[in-house]
Design a protein around this motif. Structure first.
Motif, PDB file in Angstrom:
ATOM      1  N   ARG A   1      -9.534-126.948 -91.291  1.00  0.00           N
ATOM      2  CA  ARG A   1     -10.335-128.154 -91.165  1.00  0.00           C
ATOM      3  C   ARG A   1     -10.594-128.426 -89.691  1.00  0.00           C
ATOM      4  O   ARG A   1      -9.657-128.438 -88.881  1.00  0.00           O
ATOM      5  N   GLN A   2     -11.867-128.684 -89.340  1.00  0.00           N
ATOM      6  CA  GLN A   2     -12.221-128.982 -87.962  1.00  0.00           C
ATOM      7  C   GLN A   2     -13.182-130.164 -87.927  1.00  0.00           C
ATOM      8  O   GLN A   2     -13.916-130.407 -88.894  1.00  0.00           O
ATOM      9  N   PRO A   3     -13.222-130.910 -86.790  1.00  0.00           N
ATOM     10  CA  PRO A   3     -14.143-132.048 -86.697  1.00  0.00           C
ATOM     11  C   PRO A   3     -15.593-131.613 -86.912  1.00  0.00           C
ATOM     12  O   PRO A   3     -16.019-130.570 -86.426  1.00  0.00           O
ATOM     13  N   LEU A   4     -16.342-132.446 -87.627  1.00  0.00           N
ATOM     14  CA  LEU A   4     -17.692-132.076 -88.041  1.00  0.00           C
ATOM     15  C   LEU A   4     -18.705-132.154 -86.908  1.00  0.00           C
ATOM     16  O   LEU A   4     -19.539-131.271 -86.744  1.00  0.00           O
ATOM     17  N   GLY A   5     -18.680-133.248 -86.120  1.00  0.00           N
ATOM     18  CA  GLY A   5     -19.674-133.388 -85.062  1.00  0.00           C
ATOM     19  C   GLY A   5     -19.958-134.843 -84.745  1.00  0.00           C
ATOM     20  O   GLY A   5     -19.074-135.704 -84.838  1.00  0.00           O
TER      21      GLY A   5
ATOM     22  N   LEU B   1     -14.895-127.479 -93.693  1.00  0.00           N
ATOM     23  CA  LEU B   1     -13.954-126.684 -94.474  1.00  0.00           C
ATOM     24  C   LEU B   1     -14.299-125.216 -94.216  1.00  0.00           C
ATOM     25  O   LEU B   1     -15.359-124.738 -94.619  1.00  0.00           O
ATOM     26  N   LYS B   2     -13.418-124.551 -93.522  1.00  0.00           N
ATOM     27  CA  LYS B   2     -13.652-123.164 -93.118  1.00  0.00           C
ATOM     28  C   LYS B   2     -12.581-122.266 -93.744  1.00  0.00           C
ATOM     29  O   LYS B   2     -11.384-122.552 -93.664  1.00  0.00           O
ATOM     30  N   ARG B   3     -13.021-121.204 -94.372  1.00  0.00           N
ATOM     31  CA  ARG B   3     -12.081-120.211 -94.915  1.00  0.00           C
ATOM     32  C   ARG B   3     -11.868-119.108 -93.889  1.00  0.00           C
ATOM     33  O   ARG B   3     -12.816-118.550 -93.346  1.00  0.00           O
ATOM     34  N   VAL B   4     -10.592-118.795 -93.619  1.00  0.00           N
ATOM     35  CA  VAL B   4     -10.249-117.719 -92.681  1.00  0.00           C
ATOM     36  C   VAL B   4      -9.498-116.633 -93.456  1.00  0.00           C
ATOM     37  O   VAL B   4      -8.563-116.944 -94.205  1.00  0.00           O
ATOM     38  N   SER B   5      -9.898-115.392 -93.275  1.00  0.00           N
ATOM     39  CA  SER B   5      -9.237-114.262 -93.940  1.00  0.00           C
ATOM     40  C   SER B   5      -8.795-113.251 -92.873  1.00  0.00           C
ATOM     41  O   SER B   5      -9.620-112.800 -92.072  1.00  0.00           O
ATOM     42  N   VAL B   6      -7.494-112.945 -92.880  1.00  0.00           N
ATOM     43  CA  VAL B   6      -6.920-112.022 -91.893  1.00  0.00           C
ATOM     44  C   VAL B   6      -6.396-110.787 -92.631  1.00  0.00           C
ATOM     45  O   VAL B   6      -5.572-110.903 -93.541  1.00  0.00           O
ATOM     46  N   LEU B   7      -6.888-109.619 -92.232  1.00  0.00           N
ATOM     47  CA  LEU B   7      -6.402-108.385 -92.842  1.00  0.00           C
ATOM     48  C   LEU B   7      -4.972-108.122 -92.386  1.00  0.00           C
ATOM     49  O   LEU B   7      -4.699-108.028 -91.183  1.00  0.00           O
ATOM     50  N   VAL B   8      -4.054-108.006 -93.324  1.00  0.00           N
ATOM     51  CA  VAL B   8      -2.651-107.788 -92.969  1.00  0.00           C
ATOM     52  C   VAL B   8      -2.115-106.455 -93.499  1.00  0.00           C
ATOM     53  O   VAL B   8      -1.112-105.939 -92.994  1.00  0.00           O
ATOM     54  N   ASN B   9      -2.764-105.905 -94.521  1.00  0.00           N
ATOM     55  CA  ASN B   9      -2.330-104.627 -95.079  1.00  0.00           C
ATOM     56  C   ASN B   9      -3.558-103.742 -95.328  1.00  0.00           C
ATOM     57  O   ASN B   9      -4.422-104.088 -96.133  1.00  0.00           O
TER      58      ASN B   9
END
Length: 475
Positions: A136-140, A466-474
């Protein structure tokens, strides 16, 4: 009354070349002149808010909290002066003005606490390859147009979540009631809120302020007002993609079943209807009462409402203030006359009071039909239309037979009946057996009563991405 009121633009208290008057509705006297913002100042406020957002949005929540709580403290230290100003521009009785002011401070404190509870959910990856989470980040930059019925509560509804979320704001109070809000603006500077984070402007010309809506630098338009005004503003703002959170018109149905606790129901409805002179978006507007208890309901309601005194300011007792201006006074009296000419019966009131100010008597109408304007349209004034219904009526369908869907009320001692009504009535809130509103409860409408929410954690989410973050771990 001091007429030296200034706008807050980019941390500076400023005048404009022209002004417009503010009238006390209890005395009909001009009590102040306020700045009418100029086009060049609109450009300045947008640029200032845009720059301020870049730094405020990166300020740690703990630091934002210090500033916000200091602001709340300063407001409370200046409470008496602010409330006196609020009473002068609205005609509110003291208890109503104290509630209005109190909600501003409550919202500031509530939303900064709620911001601490924001979570970052982790989303399961079925293949086990990614770590997914929500950010979650401030909108503006937020632009807020506010209504005149609760000037400071409305500021709190918008400024509370905006400040807590890390957004910058440009607030335009109603031209009818800008004075207390401008005092609140001056204290924002003293509280140490960084320049451009809070901007409060005044205007009597929407052509001048429209660039606030069309600018690429503003991210959210939020307002409290009529459906007509909201739709117009949203159309203007659709020059690019923006977020909207608007609380618009209401036409709240009330259903009083034959098994209701009648005395409580009647007094509760009268208190809510005539509070703030009926100028409340969630005010009871269409009161459906079962025919078997209809006459008794009317007797209780008339007795309770007849004890209301018409007065403004620091007075005690069961008091109702004036409506906001001459135009609204005449509109409300026209609704009464129209209903009576179509067959409604005047049970109480019905006239402008014989005293200075825009005071309309508490009015109760019986034998109202649904084709009357007083039932079809939002009243926003001290008129209580009471409509009988019978067992063979589909009462919930009648309650829903309106374009609005902001609030609804049901009175019954039958749990099943109450829960069925809550499920089937199309409204943003349904209160069973007592009206109840609070800062932790979401407030907003369905249908033509708006989109988005004020109050509660759901409101805070309007001011955040609302931001989705996906980090490759495997691999």
């Amino acid at each position: 009354m001091n007429s030296d009121y200034k706008m807050l633009i980019n941390g500076q208290l400023v005048d404009s070349a022209t002004t417009f008057p503010v009238i006390n509705p209890a005395t009909e006297a001009v009590i102040a002149q306020v700045p009418d913002i100029e086009p060049a100042q609109i450009d300045q406020v947008i640029e200032g808010a845009h720059l301020a957002f870049k730094s405020w949005s990166k300020t740690a929540l703990a630091e934002r909290e210090k500033v916000i709580l200091n602001y709340a403290r300063l407001l409370e230290e200046n409470k008496d002066d602010i409330i006196d100003t609020l009473i002068a521009e609205t005609g509110k009785p003291l208890d109503n003005a104290e509630y209005d002011f109190g909600m501003l401070v409550t919202c500031l404190r509530f939303f900064i606490e709620e911001a601490k509870r924001l979570d970052t959910p982790v989303i399961n990856d079925p293949d086990g390859r990614f770590h997914h989470y929500v950010m979650r980040q401030p909108l503006g930059v937020v632009v807020g147009y506010l209504a005149w019925n609760f000037p400071l509560l409305n500021v709190g509804y918008k400024l509370g979540p905006a400040l807590a979320a890390g957004c910058a704001s440009i607030i335009k109070p109603s031209q009818a009631t800008p004075l207390a809000t401008l005092k609140v603006a001056a204290l924002a500077v003293e509280a140490g809120i960084p320049a451009g984070v809070v901007n409060i402007i005044t205007s009597n010309n929407y052509d001048v302020t429209n660039p606030l809506l069309t600018s690429d630098s503003t991210s959210l338009f939020t307002m409290i007002g009529s459906t007509r005004a909201g739709v117009g503003a949203m159309k203007t703002a659709c020059t690019n993609v923006k977020h909207f959170s608007v609380e618009l018109g209401g036409n709240a149905p009330v259903v009083v079943y034959d098994d209701a606790e009648l005395e409580k129901a009647a007094k509760d409805i009268v208190n809510l209807k005539f509070g703030n002179s009926g100028q409340v978006c969630v005010s009871p507007n269409r009161v459906f009462v079962h025919r078997s208890v209809y006459a008794k309901f009317l007797d209780i309601a008339k007795t309770h409402a007849s004890g209301i005194k018409l007065a403004a300011g620091r007075v005690d007792g069961h008091v109702m203030g004036p409506v906001i201006n001459e135009k609204e006074c005449n509109r409300i009296l026209g609704l009464i006359d129209s209903a009576c000419s179509q067959g409604a019966k005047l049970e109480l009131g019905g006239k402008r009071a014989e005293q200075k100010g825009y005071f309309v008597e508490p009015t109760i109408l019986s034998e109202v039909s649904l084709d009357m304007s007083v039932a079809k349209d939002e009243i926003f004034g001290p008129i209580l239309p009471v409509i009988p219904f019978d067992d063979n009526d589909d009462i919930l369908a009648l309650a829903n037979d309106n374009e609005f869907g902001l609030a609804a009320y049901v009175y019954t001692t039958n749990l099943k009946r109450g829960l069925q009504a809550a499920e089937q009535i199309k409204s943003g809130s349904v209160c069973i057996n007592e009206a109840h509103y609070s800062v932790q409860l979401p407030h907003g409408g369905l249908k033509q009563s708006g989109v988005g929410k004020d109050c509660s954690r759901y409101s805070l989410q309007e001011y955040l991405t609302l931001k989705r973050v996906s980090v490759l771990v495997n691999d």
